[in-house]
Each structure stands twice: as C-alpha cells, then as structure tokens.
Design an enzyme around this catalytic site. Structure first.
Site, PDB file in Angstrom:
ATOM      1  N   ARG A  58       6.201  47.064  -6.284  1.00  0.00           N
ATOM      2  CA  ARG A  58       4.848  46.698  -6.763  1.00  0.00           C
ATOM      3  C   ARG A  58       4.947  45.746  -7.964  1.00  0.00           C
ATOM      4  NH1 ARG A  58       1.852  49.504 -10.189  1.00  0.00           N
ATOM      5  NH2 ARG A  58       2.691  51.533  -9.572  1.00  0.00           N
ATOM      6  N   TYR A 111     -15.863  30.019   1.139  1.00  0.00           N
ATOM      7  CA  TYR A 111     -15.616  31.045   2.161  1.00  0.00           C
ATOM      8  C   TYR A 111     -16.508  32.265   1.895  1.00  0.00           C
ATOM      9  CZ  TYR A 111     -13.180  34.667   4.749  1.00  0.00           C
ATOM     10  OH  TYR A 111     -12.882  35.711   5.582  1.00  0.00           O
ATOM     11  N   ASP A 183      -9.863  26.568  -4.045  1.00  0.00           N
ATOM     12  CA  ASP A 183      -9.311  27.153  -2.828  1.00  0.00           C
ATOM     13  C   ASP A 183      -8.782  25.984  -1.981  1.00  0.00           C
ATOM     14  OD1 ASP A 183      -8.898  28.196  -0.246  1.00  0.00           O
ATOM     15  OD2 ASP A 183     -10.383  29.777  -0.558  1.00  0.00           O
ATOM     16  N   LYS A 208      -3.224  31.383   6.737  1.00  0.00           N
ATOM     17  CA  LYS A 208      -3.586  30.206   7.505  1.00  0.00           C
ATOM     18  C   LYS A 208      -2.392  29.243   7.619  1.00  0.00           C
ATOM     19  CE  LYS A 208      -7.741  32.052   7.606  1.00  0.00           C
ATOM     20  NZ  LYS A 208      -7.788  33.269   6.865  1.00  0.00           N
TER      21      LYS A 208
HETATM   22  N1  PLP Z   1     -10.302  31.220   1.650  1.00  0.00           N
HETATM   23  C1  PLP Z   1     -10.603  30.588   2.799  1.00  0.00           C
HETATM   24  C2  PLP Z   1     -10.998  29.153   2.755  1.00  0.00           C
HETATM   25  C3  PLP Z   1     -10.576  31.283   4.002  1.00  0.00           C
HETATM   26  O1  PLP Z   1     -10.892  30.644   5.147  1.00  0.00           O
HETATM   27  C4  PLP Z   1     -10.223  32.657   4.002  1.00  0.00           C
HETATM   28  C5  PLP Z   1     -10.196  33.432   5.258  1.00  0.00           C
HETATM   29  O2  PLP Z   1     -10.600  32.976   6.292  1.00  0.00           O
HETATM   30  C6  PLP Z   1      -9.923  33.269   2.778  1.00  0.00           C
HETATM   31  C7  PLP Z   1      -9.957  32.524   1.619  1.00  0.00           C
HETATM   32  C8  PLP Z   1      -9.540  34.719   2.721  1.00  0.00           C
HETATM   33  O3  PLP Z   1      -8.258  34.877   3.230  1.00  0.00           O
HETATM   34  P1  PLP Z   1      -7.703  36.249   3.856  1.00  0.00           P
HETATM   35  O4  PLP Z   1      -8.418  36.476   5.140  1.00  0.00           O
HETATM   36  O5  PLP Z   1      -6.230  35.973   4.017  1.00  0.00           O
HETATM   37  O6  PLP Z   1      -7.987  37.319   2.855  1.00  0.00           O
END
Ligand code: PLP
Length: 393
Positions: A58, A111, A183, A208
């Site tokens: 951790r 998101y 992001d 992703k």
């Molecule tokens: N940021 C973006 C642009 C995303 O498309 C996503 C998920 O689709 C996230 C953050 C969150 O990621 P996670 O699903 O790995 O928690």
C-alpha cells in the site's frame, strides 16, 4: 536509465527499468503484500524514510514504482503516482490539492464521474465548483472567486471532442497562482503533453490508451514533486486507493507500444472521420482533425496528431443511432475507449446517464451523439462495417 534527451518510445520502453531488482529482463510481478527487512534497524530506517526500499505494497511496490517512473518520463513531470482506477487518480489529486472552503472551475465537458465528483461528493467536504468552457478565458475570468484554487480541464473532452487551449489556460491560471489539472486520457502523452504547455498536473484513466488492451482498470497522475508527494504519502496511503502489482505490470506492458498504437489509432480515425463526414446518413461529425472542428487550429498546435476518438450523430436521431449500434458486426457495442478493438457507445444512455440532461445539453452531449473509439483493426474493414450499419439505419 533514461534521460530527457531520449526519444518518446525509448522512454516508454526503458523508463523505470531501475525498479526491476531481478535479473529477469521483463519485470516480474512482485505479487506480495509486504517485504522482509534484513534487521529491525533496517525496518525502522525504511519506515521513517531514512533508507530507501519497499516495506508494504500500500506504500510502494516495484511494479508500481516502474509505472510511476514511466509516466513521469513520458509526461515531462517531476514525479507521478499510480492508483486503482482513473477516478482514483482524479480523486487522489483533488484530495491532495484542495481544502474545505476552496472553489474550483471545472470544464463542463468533463468525464461524467469527474462531473459527479465535483457536483456531489466534494461539496460534502466543503469544496465547491462552477462549470464552464475552460477554453473561454473571458468566462473563466468572470467566474473567478477570491477562493478559486484550482481549474480542472479535459481535452479532447469526453465525449464531445471539445478542445481547450492548454497554453492559454495555463498562462491565465499561473498569473493568478491557481493550480491547473488536465485529464489527458483522450490524447495520451504521445499526442499531447500538458505539463510542457504550462499545466501543473495531469491525470489519466490508464484503463484506456496507456494500458491499451482493455484488460485492466487503472489510473495515473503526474505533476510537481510536492503535490505528487502529498498524493503518495498522504492520500494513497491513508485513503488506500493504490494500484495492484498485477495491474501495474499490465500497464507497464502496454506503454512500450503506445507510440505505435497511437499512430495506428490516428491513421484509422482520420479515415473513419472522413468517411463519416461524407456519408449521407450522418448529420455531423466531431473530430479535432477535421478542418470544420471549431478548435481545429488549437488542436493542431498542441497535439502531435488528432487521436482515435470520434463523436457523430446519425440523421433520424436516437432511434436511427440505436439502429446503427445494433447493426455493427466488427465494432463492439461497449463503453470505455483506447482499446485495440473499436468500441461504439451511446453516452446519453450509458457513460453520461449520471449527468443531468441540462448539464449534458450545456456540454453539447446531444441525445443522438454516438461515441466511437477507433481501434487498430484494418481501416477498410471498419469502414465497411460502419457503412453496412449506416445503410440499414
Ligand atoms: N477520465 C476520462 C476522460 C475517462 O473517459 C474515464 C473513464 O472512462 C475516466 C477518467 C475514469 O477512468 P476509470 O474508469 O479508469 O476510473
């Protein structure tokens, strides 16, 4: 050991090599909860930070340390951290940076879970947010409050593919001592490096493009040493949203081919976007690489290429769009993105169904919008599949 002078793919392959303490060329999976000490004194020194070394997963783990080093090298950051999911990375950075009483400005095109984090969870901790287009600096200026501490953006935005001028936003925020977070999931560090444009910190859903194969949920963040240290030694340890060694292994295995995959995603998406834009059954297409994208010039300036994500709408609205999604044979009807497979999804009823319809409308997420994550299959096959699906719509 890599340096800043090495090329992107050399860094993607070799950054973090020093975390592998074995003679195995591929870093083994250090699937262990804890690490043995040579002596009680060594344990005390490692716990207090007087001596380096892993004590408990951790706190740190070699597979995670390798990934942290790769991400810092690829994003051009002082340091990076890894977390259990993209949302764990986002929330870790926000919890490390913000205090009760702080105010944030957030891009309305973020998101969906980021949106609900700012609208529903952070307010319980006394942290408030207003939503706007962070690419409109007049709107940002007008929304500033004396307690505005952080501006959060996402570009290209999910799922509209909206673009924000990162250098302009970073310059604006730095002049006012406001922290900026971007992001960078849709672009990946291969296509866009926000920190080099002046943004303070970057977050990713490593689920992703970084992982790339759709087989792991993961998140990373990169940024200034002080913020990353607070993420690692306070928030990750105490809230506990750490990445597992197995997940770190999978993301570390994906990253060396990131540049190759992104080139192919871009080649395919450019062809698919041009095909969709010329198709009579398609009402509109949003792809940063198309000259009619409202911020195409900004995307061309700040991105190496335009990425693998496309948004479009079929004439005939929601029923016609649903017919296309039901008719595809090669594309997979599933959420997520950045996978080697092409994924097709309907944000209004799926990923963004948790966002209110008003907020969706403000963000430009129409009910008929279809999101396509273009994979690395052969472009001709993808176009043929979409064409047969559109002909039946
Ligand atoms: N940021 C973006 C642009 C995303 O498309 C996503 C998920 O689709 C996230 C953050 C969150 O990621 P996670 O699903 O790995 O928690």
């Amino acid at each position: 050991m890599t340096t800043e002078s090495h090329g992107f793919t050399t860094r993607a392959v070799h950054a973090g090599d020093e975390a592998n303490h074995s003679r195995a060329v591929a870093t083994p999976i250090y699937q262990t909860a804890t690490f043995a000490f040579e002596s009680a004194g060594e344990g005390a020194d490692m716990f207090s930070g007087r001596a380096p070394g892993h004590v408990y997963t951790r706190w740190s783990n070699p597979n995670v340390a390798e990934l942290d080093a790769k991400i810092a090298a690829l994003e051009g950051a002082d340091d990076a951290i890894s977390a259990a999911s993209g949302m764990a990375a986002v929330s870790t950075v926000l919890l490390a940076a913000l205090h009760a009483g702080d105010h944030c400005l957030v891009d309305s095109g973020c998101y969906s879970a980021t949106n609900t984090l700012f609208t529903q969870e952070l307010p319980r901790l006394g942290i408030t947010a207003d939503f706007l287009d962070t690419g409109d600096l007049d709107a940002v200026e007008a929304a500033l409050r004396p307690n505005t501490r952080l501006i959060y953006t996402e570009t290209p935005g999910n799922p509209t593919l909206k673009i924000v001028d990162l250098a302009a936003l970073a310059g604006f925020a730095r002049a006012r001592a406001i922290l900026t977070v971007c992001d960078n999931t849709f672009a990946s560090p291969y296509l866009q490096r926000p920190i080099e444009l002046g943004i303070d910190a970057v977050v990713h859903s490593a689920t992703k493009y970084l992982g790339g194969h759709g087989d792991a949920i993961a998140g990373v963040a990169a940024g200034p040493a002080g913020l990353m240290a607070r993420c690692r030694t306070r928030v990750l340890r105490d809230f506990g949203g750490v990445m597992s060694p197995m997940t770190a292994f999978l993301i570390n295995r994906g990253i060396p081919t990131l540049a190759l995959r992104m080139e192919r995603h871009c080649d395919n998406a450019e062809r698919v976007a041009a095909f969709l834009a010329s198709h009579p059954a398609v009402a509109w297409v949003s792809y940063p690489g198309l000259p009619d994208h409202p911020r195409h010039a900004v995307a061309a300036r700040q991105m190496r290429r335009f990425g693998g994500m496309i948004a479009f709408e079929v004439r005939g609205g929601v029923p016609a769009g649903a017919a296309v999604m039901n008719a595809v044979r090669l594309c997979t009807l599933a959420v997520s993105l950045g996978d080697v497979r092409t994924l097709i999804a309907h944000p209004a009823s799926m990923t963004h169904s948790t966002v209110s319809s008003d907020a969706r409308e403000r963000a430009g997420i129409t009910d008929g919008l279809i999101r396509l994550s273009v994979g690395i299959e052969d472009a001709d096959d993808l176009i043929e599949d979409l064409d047969q699906a559109l002909r039946g719509s």
